[in-house]
Design a protein around this motif. Sequence first.
Motif, PDB file in Angstrom:
ATOM      1  N   TRP A  14       0.830  -1.197   0.000  1.00  0.00           N
ATOM      2  CA  TRP A  14       0.000   0.000   0.000  1.00  0.00           C
ATOM      3  C   TRP A  14       0.870   1.256   0.000  1.00  0.00           C
ATOM      4  O   TRP A  14       0.624   2.195  -0.763  1.00  0.00           O
ATOM      5  CB  TRP A  14      -0.911  -0.022   1.225  1.00  0.00           C
ATOM      6  N   THR A  15       1.887   1.267   0.838  1.00  0.00           N
ATOM      7  CA  THR A  15       2.805   2.410   0.917  1.00  0.00           C
ATOM      8  C   THR A  15       3.526   2.598  -0.405  1.00  0.00           C
ATOM      9  O   THR A  15       3.703   3.736  -0.876  1.00  0.00           O
ATOM     10  CB  THR A  15       3.817   2.195   2.059  1.00  0.00           C
ATOM     11  N   MET A  16       3.945   1.509  -1.034  1.00  0.00           N
ATOM     12  CA  MET A  16       4.626   1.601  -2.328  1.00  0.00           C
ATOM     13  C   MET A  16       3.696   2.208  -3.388  1.00  0.00           C
ATOM     14  O   MET A  16       4.103   3.063  -4.171  1.00  0.00           O
ATOM     15  CB  MET A  16       5.104   0.224  -2.778  1.00  0.00           C
ATOM     16  N   LEU A  17       2.435   1.784  -3.411  1.00  0.00           N
ATOM     17  CA  LEU A  17       1.486   2.344  -4.367  1.00  0.00           C
ATOM     18  C   LEU A  17       1.258   3.835  -4.124  1.00  0.00           C
ATOM     19  O   LEU A  17       1.138   4.620  -5.064  1.00  0.00           O
ATOM     20  CB  LEU A  17       0.153   1.592  -4.306  1.00  0.00           C
ATOM     21  N   LEU A  76       4.415   5.725  -5.361  1.00  0.00           N
ATOM     22  CA  LEU A  76       4.497   5.781  -6.818  1.00  0.00           C
ATOM     23  C   LEU A  76       3.392   6.631  -7.449  1.00  0.00           C
ATOM     24  O   LEU A  76       3.378   6.834  -8.658  1.00  0.00           O
ATOM     25  CB  LEU A  76       4.447   4.363  -7.406  1.00  0.00           C
ATOM     26  N   GLY A  77       2.461   7.115  -6.631  1.00  0.00           N
ATOM     27  CA  GLY A  77       1.403   7.969  -7.132  1.00  0.00           C
ATOM     28  C   GLY A  77       0.220   7.222  -7.737  1.00  0.00           C
ATOM     29  O   GLY A  77      -0.616   7.811  -8.407  1.00  0.00           O
ATOM     30  N   TRP A  78       0.132   5.914  -7.498  1.00  0.00           N
ATOM     31  CA  TRP A  78      -0.981   5.131  -8.039  1.00  0.00           C
ATOM     32  C   TRP A  78      -2.258   5.343  -7.243  1.00  0.00           C
ATOM     33  O   TRP A  78      -3.355   5.280  -7.781  1.00  0.00           O
ATOM     34  CB  TRP A  78      -0.632   3.648  -8.046  1.00  0.00           C
ATOM     35  N   ILE A  79      -2.125   5.546  -5.932  1.00  0.00           N
ATOM     36  CA  ILE A  79      -3.276   5.801  -5.081  1.00  0.00           C
ATOM     37  C   ILE A  79      -2.960   6.957  -4.153  1.00  0.00           C
ATOM     38  O   ILE A  79      -1.795   7.277  -3.904  1.00  0.00           O
ATOM     39  CB  ILE A  79      -3.690   4.554  -4.258  1.00  0.00           C
ATOM     40  N   GLY A  80      -4.005   7.585  -3.646  1.00  0.00           N
ATOM     41  CA  GLY A  80      -3.844   8.699  -2.719  1.00  0.00           C
ATOM     42  C   GLY A  80      -5.168   9.001  -2.045  1.00  0.00           C
ATOM     43  O   GLY A  80      -6.133   8.228  -2.143  1.00  0.00           O
TER      44      GLY A  80
END
Length: 118
Positions: free
Chosen positions: A7-10, A13-17
């Motif tokens: 989750w932190t990696m996503l 990387l700007g995939w989720i927020g």
Amino acid sequence: GVQQQAWTMLEDLGWIGRMTHDLEVQMVLYNSELQFLTQLRLEIRFPKDGNVLFKLKVTSMDPAPYINPLNIVYGISFCGVLVYLFYAETKELLPALQNGIAGFLDYLEFWNAVDWIS
């Protein structure tokens, strides 16, 4: 654990927020033992109430269905049944249409509607 790291990696990387409403992941997998293709689709929704909703759809298919000649027979038989049903229902429908809208509404009873929808 591992899920929090992913989750932190996503997020990094700007995939989720914070503004993410839903996330969709799709992939195609190949099973070499069965020689099947599988499409996997995962939808993750983030409603404003704080829940997380998951929806998984898995669809498999044979990439070469007509190698087995019996499958051709099944396909032709299925098409034949569809043509027969269309012919039989049309044979009933045409005389009803000759009686105008009243004839059509009389024809359009429950089981005839089921036949056409299916």
